[in-house]
Design an enzyme around this catalytic site. Sequence first.
Site, short mmCIF file in Angstrom:
data_model
loop_
_atom_site.label_atom_id
_atom_site.label_comp_id
_atom_site.label_asym_id
_atom_site.label_seq_id
_atom_site.Cartn_x
_atom_site.Cartn_y
_atom_site.Cartn_z
N CYS A 276 0.83 -1.36 0.10
CA CYS A 276 0.03 -0.23 -0.12
C CYS A 276 1.05 1.29 0.11
O CYS A 276 0.65 2.25 -0.59
CB CYS A 276 -1.01 -0.06 1.11
SG CYS A 276 -0.45 -0.53 2.61
N ARG A 305 6.97 -11.38 5.01
CA ARG A 305 6.50 -11.16 6.46
C ARG A 305 7.24 -12.19 7.47
O ARG A 305 7.44 -13.46 6.98
CB ARG A 305 5.10 -11.28 6.64
CG ARG A 305 4.48 -10.29 5.79
CD ARG A 305 2.60 -10.32 5.88
NE ARG A 305 2.13 -9.09 5.24
CZ ARG A 305 0.90 -9.23 5.02
NH1 ARG A 305 -0.02 -10.20 5.59
NH2 ARG A 305 0.17 -8.20 4.12
N GLN A 323 0.13 -11.25 -3.60
CA GLN A 323 -1.29 -10.98 -3.47
C GLN A 323 -1.64 -10.39 -4.85
O GLN A 323 -0.99 -9.76 -5.48
CB GLN A 323 -1.50 -10.02 -2.56
CG GLN A 323 -1.35 -10.53 -1.09
CD GLN A 323 -1.86 -9.50 -0.06
OE1 GLN A 323 -1.48 -8.13 -0.06
NE2 GLN A 323 -2.38 -9.80 1.02
N ASP A 325 -3.09 -8.02 -5.31
CA ASP A 325 -3.35 -6.64 -4.71
C ASP A 325 -3.89 -5.71 -5.44
O ASP A 325 -3.37 -5.61 -6.88
CB ASP A 325 -1.92 -6.16 -3.86
CG ASP A 325 -2.22 -5.62 -2.51
OD1 ASP A 325 -3.41 -5.26 -2.45
OD2 ASP A 325 -1.23 -5.31 -1.78
N HIS A 327 -5.14 -1.14 -5.09
CA HIS A 327 -5.50 0.07 -4.27
C HIS A 327 -6.11 0.91 -4.94
O HIS A 327 -5.74 1.43 -6.09
CB HIS A 327 -4.16 0.65 -3.74
CG HIS A 327 -3.38 -0.22 -2.53
ND1 HIS A 327 -2.49 -0.89 -3.07
CD2 HIS A 327 -3.70 -0.64 -1.59
CE1 HIS A 327 -2.04 -1.85 -2.09
NE2 HIS A 327 -2.72 -1.75 -1.16
N LYS A 408 -12.46 -3.29 7.46
CA LYS A 408 -12.38 -4.04 6.12
C LYS A 408 -13.76 -5.01 6.32
O LYS A 408 -14.29 -5.47 7.19
CB LYS A 408 -11.22 -4.76 6.21
CG LYS A 408 -11.03 -5.68 7.53
CD LYS A 408 -9.42 -6.37 7.38
CE LYS A 408 -9.18 -7.32 8.52
NZ LYS A 408 -8.01 -7.86 8.53
N HIS A 456 -8.24 -0.80 0.03
CA HIS A 456 -7.14 -1.87 -0.13
C HIS A 456 -7.91 -2.85 -0.16
O HIS A 456 -8.91 -3.53 0.50
CB HIS A 456 -6.34 -2.17 1.15
CG HIS A 456 -5.58 -0.83 1.80
ND1 HIS A 456 -4.42 -0.70 1.93
CD2 HIS A 456 -6.18 0.06 2.20
CE1 HIS A 456 -4.10 0.42 2.37
NE2 HIS A 456 -5.36 1.05 2.80
#
Length: 587
Positions: A276, A305, A323, A325, A327, A408, A456
């Site tokens: 992000c 991570r 991911q 992912d 945004h 979320k 996100h």
Amino acid sequence: MAVDEQLQTMRHSCAHIMAEAIMHLFPGTKFAIGPAIDNGFYYDFDFTETEAKKITEEDFAAIEKEMRRILAGNFEFTRTEVTRTEALKMFEAQPYKVELINDLPEDATITIYKQDDFVDLCRGPHVASTKEINAQSFKIAKTAGAYWRGDVNKPMLTRVYCWCFAKPNDLKDYIKQMEEAEKRDHRKLGVQMDLFHLDPEDPGQIFWHPNGWSMYVTLQDYMRRKVVEDGYKEVNTPAIMPRSLWERSGHWGHYKQNMFVTESEKRIFAVKPMNCPGALEIFKSRTRSYKDLPLRLAEFGHCVRNEPSGTLHGIMRVRGFVQDDAHIICTEDQIESEVTKFCHLLKNVYKDFGFDKNLQVRLSTMPDDHVGDEATWQHAEAALGAACKSAGLEFEIQPKEGAFYGPKLEFKLYDTLGREWQCGTIQLDYQLPSAERLNAEYIGPDNQKHHPVMLHRAVLGSLERFMGILIENFAGAFPAWLHFEQAAVVPVGTDFNDYAQKVADTLVAAGFRANAYTSDDNMKSKIKTITSEHKTPYILVVGAKEQESSSVNVRFRADSGLQQKTMTLDEFNAYLAEKVKTCSLSL
């Protein structure tokens, strides 16, 4: 009391019975906590001062026998309120209980529960007596290591898991499900099908083999097409970014323990655990107008991570992952339409994998560890909830389960065994674009600067984890559009190797994944290998007849229910093309 609450109460009561049985069989055991969970309960123990030092699977039968002996006594569960001094005296030989007592608020009501000769620190509730627990409705499942209170700096305890249900038949059904799950274990199938391997010297990282990587790329390309069609622009941001950026974003203060940190030229950097901040840096790289919004930035960014090694699980829980992912940077009045749009995308994607049934949505609210004031959080939660309802989806509340920067929606799907998986998510973030954080701005219609909001979102979540879900859901028998080997061409004898290779080459040239099996092994042996190890959807057998007519004899995978069929090569090409184009789940 609702049925689920009754079951959980019975499970927790049974946990006390198991703790008592273990204390009888292993004198000197220190016991910690024993909550109910979805399929039963667990209890954490410290066996370091016992003669056995630990328990093994060979001890399970004896523990279960002792549990049944206790149940037969029809002992009552009695609740008693005690003072802090009394509690500390009562549990002075149990250090984990003493720690829990000392951590209780000064005005806390301290209660103990007793059945037979076992006393436990517990707030309850419990069933009235042991006769309410069916002696045939539980089974000890396994043991595992667990740090006390989840802290790696505290002692490693032995966690004993036990399946527990209201009725014996419920337990039998669950055991059958677990046996089926064992057959589908992605770690076993990953080796059997030559998809990937995991190296204990490099925990949490995946070594993808050609078969597995073929599917991984297919999955990623599929999502890439979907997001482009949905109005996203794909970007890519650095894998390592400076501490200063992570401090401004808030991750350094709230997520540092999960970040891998490095240093270069007297500056501290972190390998990105999420994408992000990079997306906002792209947004900030030029002046933006309200006419540019919403800006949908997709990134298949590789994140790392620092997950505790004890939590890692195959490719389901790893340290390095990608991911799907994205945004969405937008104005406040665009939140509802963008969340609605995302929900439609998610449902369409899940349908292609057969996951569109029984989709559950949960709204996660402000956690204790958060940034931003409570009023902003309440406003964000209300906005996200309204947008979800606008998309035609009902949701349940998950208190205090939001990200540290915003609430979320979490989307939970169910596989063929009825297991729940949380994959998709969309998070509403007022914090990261704010002046206090990364200070993202756009020029509004009033010609003034404004801060956008950020959504996100991910549909599949971690591609690695989703691959694991797919392996277990399909038991390796993947749909043709996803499979690493869509067609296996098998000659009836070596005289037809050239034609088999020609068929395979033709399919590969058309963009399909096909192999010709031209070794000296007999046809029966080849088909057995293809069927058992690869689970290939289409086996194309070729001989003299097929060579003369430019055709193939198609043998469909056993799970299709279809009979073998002769097609011309062009007909099969068109047939497979349609299955791939439509992402068909059937053969």
